[in-house]
Design a protein around this motif. Structure first.
Motif, PDB file in Angstrom:
ATOM      1  N   SER A 163     -31.219 -72.995  23.413  1.00 25.44           N
ATOM      2  CA  SER A 163     -31.881 -72.531  22.186  1.00 25.44           C
ATOM      3  C   SER A 163     -32.016 -71.005  22.241  1.00 25.44           C
ATOM      4  O   SER A 163     -31.855 -70.383  23.294  1.00 25.44           O
ATOM      5  CB  SER A 163     -33.249 -73.196  22.023  1.00 25.44           C
ATOM      6  N   VAL A 164     -32.324 -70.391  21.102  1.00 23.68           N
ATOM      7  CA  VAL A 164     -32.328 -68.921  20.995  1.00 23.68           C
ATOM      8  C   VAL A 164     -33.721 -68.440  20.614  1.00 23.68           C
ATOM      9  O   VAL A 164     -34.317 -68.925  19.644  1.00 23.68           O
ATOM     10  CB  VAL A 164     -31.303 -68.435  19.939  1.00 23.68           C
ATOM     11  N   ASN A 165     -34.243 -67.490  21.376  1.00 22.65           N
ATOM     12  CA  ASN A 165     -35.539 -66.882  21.089  1.00 22.65           C
ATOM     13  C   ASN A 165     -35.379 -65.879  19.949  1.00 22.65           C
ATOM     14  O   ASN A 165     -34.629 -64.909  20.068  1.00 22.65           O
ATOM     15  CB  ASN A 165     -36.072 -66.185  22.342  1.00 22.65           C
ATOM     16  N   ARG A 166     -36.081 -66.096  18.843  1.00 22.48           N
ATOM     17  CA  ARG A 166     -35.856 -65.292  17.639  1.00 22.48           C
ATOM     18  C   ARG A 166     -36.835 -64.132  17.451  1.00 22.48           C
ATOM     19  O   ARG A 166     -36.467 -63.103  16.900  1.00 22.48           O
ATOM     20  CB  ARG A 166     -35.937 -66.195  16.396  1.00 22.48           C
ATOM     21  N   ASP A 167     -38.094 -64.257  17.894  1.00 22.02           N
ATOM     22  CA  ASP A 167     -39.099 -63.269  17.483  1.00 22.02           C
ATOM     23  C   ASP A 167     -39.614 -62.379  18.619  1.00 22.02           C
ATOM     24  O   ASP A 167     -39.240 -61.230  18.727  1.00 22.02           O
ATOM     25  CB  ASP A 167     -40.276 -63.980  16.800  1.00 22.02           C
ATOM     26  N   GLU A 168     -40.463 -62.952  19.467  1.00 23.66           N
ATOM     27  CA  GLU A 168     -41.165 -62.162  20.476  1.00 23.66           C
ATOM     28  C   GLU A 168     -40.709 -62.539  21.881  1.00 23.66           C
ATOM     29  O   GLU A 168     -40.200 -63.632  22.115  1.00 23.66           O
ATOM     30  CB  GLU A 168     -42.689 -62.386  20.353  1.00 23.66           C
ATOM     31  N   THR A 169     -40.940 -61.626  22.827  1.00 24.02           N
ATOM     32  CA  THR A 169     -40.627 -61.899  24.225  1.00 24.02           C
ATOM     33  C   THR A 169     -41.575 -62.959  24.775  1.00 24.02           C
ATOM     34  O   THR A 169     -42.793 -62.900  24.538  1.00 24.02           O
ATOM     35  CB  THR A 169     -40.745 -60.614  25.063  1.00 24.02           C
ATOM     36  N   ILE A 170     -41.030 -63.912  25.495  1.00 24.01           N
ATOM     37  CA  ILE A 170     -41.841 -64.970  26.099  1.00 24.01           C
ATOM     38  C   ILE A 170     -41.461 -65.117  27.569  1.00 24.01           C
ATOM     39  O   ILE A 170     -40.379 -64.720  27.992  1.00 24.01           O
ATOM     40  CB  ILE A 170     -41.670 -66.321  25.383  1.00 24.01           C
ATOM     41  N   THR A 171     -42.376 -65.697  28.332  1.00 20.62           N
ATOM     42  CA  THR A 171     -42.115 -66.013  29.735  1.00 20.62           C
ATOM     43  C   THR A 171     -42.092 -67.521  29.891  1.00 20.62           C
ATOM     44  O   THR A 171     -42.977 -68.217  29.385  1.00 20.62           O
ATOM     45  CB  THR A 171     -43.193 -65.412  30.652  1.00 20.62           C
ATOM     46  N   MET A 172     -41.088 -68.021  30.570  1.00 15.19           N
ATOM     47  CA  MET A 172     -40.957 -69.464  30.749  1.00 15.19           C
ATOM     48  C   MET A 172     -40.905 -69.809  32.235  1.00 15.19           C
ATOM     49  O   MET A 172     -40.528 -68.999  33.077  1.00 15.19           O
ATOM     50  CB  MET A 172     -39.684 -69.982  30.073  1.00 15.19           C
ATOM     51  N   GLN A 173     -41.304 -71.034  32.534  1.00 17.29           N
ATOM     52  CA  GLN A 173     -41.161 -71.577  33.877  1.00 17.29           C
ATOM     53  C   GLN A 173     -40.079 -72.644  33.848  1.00 17.29           C
ATOM     54  O   GLN A 173     -40.093 -73.533  32.991  1.00 17.29           O
ATOM     55  CB  GLN A 173     -42.478 -72.176  34.374  1.00 17.29           C
TER      56      GLN A 173
END
Length: 737
Positions: free
Chosen positions: A301-311
């Motif tokens: 999937s593609v992150n569209r808006d803001e920076t996120i951190t994932m585990q």
């Protein structure tokens, strides 16, 4: 006590197969090896899917046995790039065509109607034709000899044997005549047939190149899925430092930084940040989904808006994307029943052709035209070439390959090719209600209890439902959060699938569930039955609640119908399929939802085991049953049905139990899958009819001498190309009926 047998699935890439006789030979020999439970060889893909005993190391032995049969095999992961092989095949084709063209130009002298065409004198020289034909026959045609020799060594016969026999006969006869003319000092261009051997090899190469190109186009969806995963990622070390590393070096539990516009590299969950994520290529949902802390992220999937951190929670083959690719490959490599039947025919086809060619040679040289060995030989060559079962072997797997690829583009994933064949036989579809016909996100609309006890009851019920993964439990938790309640945690909650939940909260024993659940626990529902019936007539689902065995109230929940449901039901009915709703809800609630959906056959108050019994009862009556569901309680019925279809928003257990997965929540996908199945099977029947009619009509023409060898070679290659072209039409087929 019987020892439980476990299985493993492996895929092998096979090189050297040329026709259906090859795939049938491999299946027959490898299928007899100890520890091999299933094998399906796909000719167009050049791949074998095997089910083996997990306790044995068979892979190496299988590869060794395949090499003894004359084929090279390796793990699918080690397979070479298909584009590279297509380029190599194309290069050979161009060289072969350039060498063959002067021979074809000289060939026009063989026919009265074209004898007036100007031909360079050099092209008519037998020694020059020998010079052109030799590299085509023994350099470009070397793989045919190699594969034919391996087939003969393994006591089998395939297309290569036919090609080698026919072209070698034409070449050696022409070579003999050339040497004779050189010794006698004459030159008769009518006495040699180099164009026959060169043309047959060139046309066969053309057919192989077209087939490989069609396969590559059909595999584009899987290639696109593979390219979704990025090669490098940004990992967070020591909570602050970031480092760019290869995706191969990522471990489960790592924290990754996903910038705006970047692709999520693996499955995981959000641990910091908030953003909209585009999951369209994975789930088919066109609208980006908002992701907050603890929400699940799907690799690809593609992150569209803001920076996120994932585990990271899953990598590689264990991710949703990895499982999808594996299932797609399994579906394309597996075989339908009609495909296995065709393989049984093809297995005896080549030996029969050899006998027919020998009979042709004997009849014409000894009886019909005694003394004309040359004419009899070329009639036999034409029979050898024209009767090759290439088109027959390609008819089924090519359509399955294209059809399943096209289905995946529409968000429909078939786990095996045989399910494409079985789905079009379905005559009744059972549909779960919650999450299938409806959105599966119910909300609490009413809480009916004793005066002044509403808040207390909701707190207790929310605590009882805390940690339960059912839509109704989540709805109660959401309502408690909306009212600002602090929900207690309890470790004593126990969910009974399809019935309800029991728990201990503040030293009180809580029961919440359906009428059947209350009846099973011997708790009366009489106190609230009248108000419950009124709410059920409005299409609401009712859950009864009891505290310490005493009726305490009812919770009413409303789940709205998906906008796509009525149209999907109409499409299925138009196809002549009976649609029925199966639900654990009370009949009044079920009737209200079914009326909006356009469904008249209703099975209400059904527990999971009741759904299974219903499936089996219908099957005993001769019905072909499909079950559509999304929840854990649907899994047994999905597995029992002739075809199980899981909705994309459903549980992993339901997806594992189903035969077909919809990657989105649109119920129109069920109708699309049915149309796709019917069109694919119609396409297969067209291919088989064409292939069989081609052999039935062409073989007598070759036997009677009405078809020259080079024309027979052209017709044989074009028959395979026609089958591939017909199957390729599925790529642009519309699933809307």
């Amino acid at each position: 006590m019987n020892e439980q047998v476990t299985f493993q699935k492996i895929n092998l890439e096979i090189e050297g197969m040329t026709c259906a006789a090859c795939s049938a030979r491999i299946e027959k020999v490898i299928g007899k090896m100890a520890g091999v439970h299933e094998i399906a060889v796909n000719l167009p893909l050049g791949r074998a899917a095997l089910v083996l005993d997990a306790s044995t190391e068979l892979k190496g032995k299988i590869i060794e046995r395949m090499e003894q049969l004359g084929y090279s095999a390796r793990s699918f992961e080690e397979a070479s790039d298909s584009r590279q092989s297509i380029v190599g095949l194309g290069t050979k084709l161009v060289i072969s065509a350039l060498l063959t063209l002067p021979l074809l130009w000289a060939m026009v002298r063989h026919y009265t109607i074209t004898s007036g065409i100007w031909i360079p004198d050099l092209f008519l020289e037998p020694w020059f034709q020998l010079l052109l034909a030799t590299p085509v026959q023994f350099v470009i045609g070397a793989p045919f000899y190699f594969n034919a020799w391996k087939a003969v060594k393994s006591k089998s016969a395939n297309m290569d044997v036919l090609i080698v026999l026919s072209t070698t006969c034409a070449y050696l006869y022409s070579h003999y005549m050339t040497m004779h003319m050189l010794r006698s000092g004459g030159a008769d261009p009518h006495a040699v047939y180099y164009e026959t051997s060169a043309m047959i090899i060139t046309v066969v190469l053309l057919g192989k190149w077209l087939e490989a190109s069609a396969k590559e186009r059909s595999m584009k969806t899987v290639h696109q899925l593979r390219r979704l995963s990025p090669q490098t990622v940004t990992v967070i070390r020591n909570e602050k430092q970031t480092e760019t590393i290869s995706i191969k070096d990522v471990c489960i539990g790592d924290s990754l930084l996903i910038l705006t516009g970047e692709v999520v590299p693996a499955d995981g969950r959000v641990i910091r940040g908030r953003s909209n994520v585009d999951e369209a290529f994975i789930t088919g949902e066109s609208v980006p989904v908002e992701k907050r802390q603890y929400d699940r992220l799907i690799g690809g999937s593609v992150n569209r808006d803001e920076t996120i951190t994932m585990q990271v929670t899953a990598l590689g083959p264990q991710t949703a994307l990895g499982k999808m690719i594996r299932l797609m490959e399994d579906a394309q490599a597996s075989k339908t029943e009609i495909g296995r039947y065709v393989d049984r025919i093809a297995a005896v086809f080549v030996p029969a052709v050899l006998m027919l060619a020998l009979l042709t040679l004997c009849m014409w040289s000894l009886w019909l035209t005694p003394g004309d060995f040359k004419g009899a030989l070329f009639k036999a060559i034409a029979v050898l070439v024209i009767a090759c079962p290439c088109a027959l072997g390609l008819a089924t797997p090519t359509s399955i390959l294209v059809g399943t690829s096209r289905a995946l583009e529409s968000g429909i994933l078939f786990k095996e090719g045989k399910y494409v064949e079985q789905l079009q036989q379905i005559d009744i579809i059972l549909m779960d209600k919650t999450g299938t016909l409806t959105h599966g996100t119910p909300r609490v609309t009413d809480i009916i209890t004793d005066s002044g006890q509403e808040h207390r009851l909701l707190r207790m019920l929310a605590a009882a439902e805390n940690g339960i993964e059912h839509p109704y439990a989540k709805a109660i938790m959401k309502e408690a959060a909306r009212r600002g309640f602090q929900v207690k945690e309890t470790s004593s909650s126990q969910a009974l699938t399809g019935l309800g939940v029991t728990a201990r909260v503040d030293k009180h024993e809580i029961h919440i569930g359906s009428r059947a659940f209350m009846s099973q626990t011997e708790i009366s529902t009489q106190k609230f039955s009248q108000v419950a019936e009124q709410l059920e007539r409005q299409g609401k689902t009712i859950l009864f609640a009891a505290v310490d065995g005493v009726p305490a109230g009812v919770i009413a929940l409303m789940d709205t119908l998906k906008s796509s449901t009525p149209q999907a039901i109409r499409r299925l009915k138009k196809m002549g399929i009976v649609v029925a709703m199966v639900t654990g809800d009370h009949r009044k609630t079920a009737n209200a939802i079914a009326d909006k959906a356009g469904i008249t056959a209703i099975y209400a108050e059904m527990q999971p085991q009741d759904k299974v019994h219903l499936v089996r009862m219908l099957q005993q009556k001769g019905r072909r049953v499909a079950m559509v569901g999304d929840g854990v309680n649907d899994a047994p019925a999905l597995a029992a049905a002739d075809i199980g279809i899981a909705v994309g928003t459903g549980s992993e257990i339901a997806k594992d139990a189903a035969d077909v997965n919809l990657l989105h929540s649109d119920l129109g996908g069920v109708a699309d899958a049915m149309v796709m199945s019917r069109k694919t099977m119609r396409n297969i029947r067209q291919n088989l009819l064409f292939a069989l009619m081609y052999n039935v009509l062409a073989i007598p023409l070759a036997f009677m001498g009405l078809m020259t060898p080079w024309i027979a070679g052209t017709a044989m290659a074009l028959s395979s190309v026609s089958v591939v072209a017909n199957a390729s039409r599925l790529q642009k087929a519309s699933w809307r009926n």
